[in-house]
Design a protein around this motif. Structure first.
Motif, short mmCIF file in Angstrom:
data_model
loop_
_atom_site.label_atom_id
_atom_site.label_comp_id
_atom_site.label_asym_id
_atom_site.label_seq_id
_atom_site.Cartn_x
_atom_site.Cartn_y
_atom_site.Cartn_z
N ARG A 178 -22.45 10.98 54.81
CA ARG A 178 -21.32 11.86 54.50
C ARG A 178 -21.18 12.93 55.59
O ARG A 178 -22.14 13.22 56.32
CB ARG A 178 -21.53 12.52 53.14
CG ARG A 178 -21.49 11.52 51.98
CD ARG A 178 -21.30 12.22 50.64
NE ARG A 178 -21.93 13.51 50.55
CZ ARG A 178 -22.51 14.01 49.45
NH1 ARG A 178 -22.55 13.29 48.34
NH2 ARG A 178 -23.04 15.21 49.45
N ASN A 180 -16.04 -0.39 47.19
CA ASN A 180 -15.09 -0.64 46.12
C ASN A 180 -14.53 -2.06 46.08
O ASN A 180 -13.72 -2.39 45.24
CB ASN A 180 -13.96 0.39 46.18
CG ASN A 180 -14.49 1.80 46.04
OD1 ASN A 180 -15.50 2.01 45.36
ND2 ASN A 180 -13.84 2.77 46.68
N SER A 184 -17.02 3.64 52.00
CA SER A 184 -16.60 3.70 50.59
C SER A 184 -15.65 2.56 50.25
O SER A 184 -15.74 2.00 49.16
CB SER A 184 -15.87 5.00 50.30
OG SER A 184 -16.57 6.08 50.81
N GLU A 185 -14.78 2.23 51.19
CA GLU A 185 -13.85 1.12 50.93
C GLU A 185 -14.61 -0.19 50.69
O GLU A 185 -14.28 -0.94 49.78
CB GLU A 185 -12.91 0.92 52.13
CG GLU A 185 -11.69 1.80 52.08
CD GLU A 185 -10.93 1.78 53.39
OE1 GLU A 185 -11.00 0.77 54.11
OE2 GLU A 185 -10.29 2.81 53.71
N GLN A 186 -15.66 -0.40 51.49
CA GLN A 186 -16.44 -1.61 51.30
C GLN A 186 -17.15 -1.62 49.95
O GLN A 186 -17.33 -2.68 49.34
CB GLN A 186 -17.47 -1.77 52.41
CG GLN A 186 -16.81 -2.10 53.75
CD GLN A 186 -17.86 -2.37 54.82
OE1 GLN A 186 -18.78 -3.16 54.63
NE2 GLN A 186 -17.72 -1.73 55.96
N GLU A 236 -15.75 15.10 61.44
CA GLU A 236 -14.51 14.32 61.28
C GLU A 236 -14.75 12.84 61.53
O GLU A 236 -14.22 11.98 60.82
CB GLU A 236 -13.44 14.83 62.23
CG GLU A 236 -12.64 15.97 61.63
CD GLU A 236 -11.64 16.55 62.61
OE1 GLU A 236 -11.05 15.78 63.40
OE2 GLU A 236 -11.45 17.78 62.59
N GLU A 268 -16.62 11.44 58.65
CA GLU A 268 -15.75 11.23 57.50
C GLU A 268 -14.99 9.92 57.63
O GLU A 268 -14.89 9.15 56.68
CB GLU A 268 -14.78 12.41 57.36
CG GLU A 268 -14.06 12.37 56.05
CD GLU A 268 -13.33 13.66 55.71
OE1 GLU A 268 -13.49 14.65 56.46
OE2 GLU A 268 -12.61 13.65 54.72
N ARG A 269 -14.48 9.67 58.82
CA ARG A 269 -13.76 8.41 59.05
C ARG A 269 -14.65 7.22 58.78
O ARG A 269 -14.26 6.24 58.17
CB ARG A 269 -13.25 8.34 60.49
CG ARG A 269 -11.98 9.12 60.69
CD ARG A 269 -11.37 8.84 62.02
NE ARG A 269 -11.21 7.41 62.29
CZ ARG A 269 -10.79 6.93 63.45
NH1 ARG A 269 -10.51 7.74 64.44
NH2 ARG A 269 -10.63 5.63 63.62
N ARG A 270 -15.86 7.31 59.28
CA ARG A 270 -16.80 6.22 59.11
C ARG A 270 -17.17 6.07 57.63
O ARG A 270 -17.29 4.97 57.11
CB ARG A 270 -18.05 6.47 59.97
CG ARG A 270 -19.14 5.45 59.85
CD ARG A 270 -18.78 4.16 60.58
NE ARG A 270 -19.77 3.13 60.36
CZ ARG A 270 -20.54 2.60 61.31
NH1 ARG A 270 -20.41 2.99 62.56
NH2 ARG A 270 -21.43 1.67 61.02
N TYR A 271 -17.33 7.20 56.97
CA TYR A 271 -17.73 7.17 55.56
C TYR A 271 -16.62 6.57 54.69
O TYR A 271 -16.89 5.87 53.72
CB TYR A 271 -18.09 8.57 55.06
CG TYR A 271 -18.78 8.53 53.72
CD1 TYR A 271 -20.10 8.14 53.63
CD2 TYR A 271 -18.09 8.84 52.55
CE1 TYR A 271 -20.73 8.06 52.41
CE2 TYR A 271 -18.71 8.76 51.31
CZ TYR A 271 -20.04 8.37 51.25
OH TYR A 271 -20.66 8.28 50.03
N GLU A 272 -15.38 6.83 55.08
CA GLU A 272 -14.25 6.24 54.34
C GLU A 272 -14.31 4.72 54.38
O GLU A 272 -14.10 4.05 53.36
CB GLU A 272 -12.91 6.69 54.96
CG GLU A 272 -12.42 8.00 54.38
CD GLU A 272 -11.24 8.57 55.17
OE1 GLU A 272 -10.57 7.80 55.90
OE2 GLU A 272 -11.02 9.80 55.07
N SER A 273 -14.63 4.16 55.53
CA SER A 273 -14.68 2.70 55.59
C SER A 273 -15.90 2.18 54.82
O SER A 273 -15.85 1.08 54.26
CB SER A 273 -14.64 2.19 57.03
OG SER A 273 -15.86 2.35 57.66
#
Ligand SMILES: [Zn+2]
Length: 291
Positions: A231, A290, A286-288, A276, A279-284
């Motif tokens: 994160r 879900n 989290s997407e995986q 930042e 965060e971008r990396r963490y978003e991808s």
């Protein structure tokens, strides 16, 4: 030729990066010690009469001595501002006489990547710099057609530039993290990688320290394989299915127990992972999760 042979032996031993000390000590040749670098960037050992043997970059700028937009050449700045200064003249003479040289690229202070043979192929007195091209060892033994030379050298030089960028990124990231894994603190450089936070294929995947993480091989592969995410507040989140698994000590200590801990970051603020980008990396990540 003895210097080139020495370099090849070092490469064969897996010594890709060479220390300043090793280059200053050089090697033994006909009962004499031959140094490979000196205090100045353009270096001529006393055993050679006229031509320099090596050119060395400094780390004053990010890659000041390396890239040109076409990617075909390495650039090498004059010593000082006088094109006729004797060291610049001698380097120019290697161009005229097609004399091979060694190129040392400084990735972090005291550490060098070596490339040889390289040739000075251009001179730009206005920009106060030379253009340098990398060739293969075969070129030392056979004179070949000049047009083939240009193509082969262009190809070879592009490869070298890529190596320079990768190695400079690795050395700078590892140095910032004092050669430790930022997840488990393992302290063996051979087992460490410089991982990208935002992948280098991506637009903001710059090879800068704040887009890097020093990770051991296991944690690098696990990070890239989305076994865990980091994160923007540097806290590690391990994937739930990994947490639920039962297995030996590597899973337990290496992956499950890092959940909720914070990564170790460099003391220097500018070298810390950019939130930042995290965060971008963490978003991808989290997407995986879900899906
Ligand atoms: Zn680790």
């Amino acid at each position: 030729m003895a210097a080139f042979a020495w370099l090849r032996r070092e490469w064969d031993r897996g010594n890709d990066t060479l220390s300043r000390t090793a280059l200053e000590q050089g090697f033994e040749h006909r009962g004499q010690r031959v140094r490979l670098v000196g205090p100045q960037g353009i270096f001529k050992p006393r055993q050679i009469k006229h031509y320099p043997l090596s050119i060395t970059t400094t780390t004053t700028g990010p890659y000041t001595d390396s890239p040109d937009p076409s990617g075909q050449y390495l650039l090498y700045s004059y010593r000082g501002n006088d094109p006729d200064f004797h060291e610049n003249r001698r380097l120019r003479d290697t161009m005229r006489d097609k004399v091979p040289l060694i190129y040392f690229f400084c990735t972090v202070p005291g550490q060098y990547l070596a490339f040889a043979p390289v040739y000075v192929v251009g001179d730009d007195p206005r920009a106060l710099r030379f253009t340098v091209s990398v060739d293969d060892f075969v070129s030392l033994e056979y004179a070949r057609d000049d047009s083939d030379d240009a193509i082969r050298r262009g190809y070879k030089t592009r490869q070298v530039r890529q190596r320079i960028h990768q190695q400079a990124f690795r050395d700078r990231v590892l140095k910032a993290y004092r050669e430790r894994c930022s997840v488990c603190r393992l302290k063996h450089a051979r087992l460490l990688d410089a991982a990208h936070i935002v992948p280098d294929a991506d637009e903001s995947g710059d090879p800068i320290v704040s887009n890097g993480l020093s990770l051991c091989k296991i944690h690098h592969a696990a990070f890239d394989g989305a076994y865990f995410g980091i994160r923007p507040d540097y806290r590690i989140v391990v994937r739930p299915d990994i947490l639920a698994e039962e297995d030996g000590p590597m899973l337990k200590h290496g992956l499950q127990e890092i959940n909720g801990t914070k990564i170790v970051v460099p003391g220097q603020v500018g070298s810390r992972p950019d939130p930042e980008r995290l965060e971008r990396r963490y978003e991808s990540f989290s997407e995986q999760l879900n899906h």
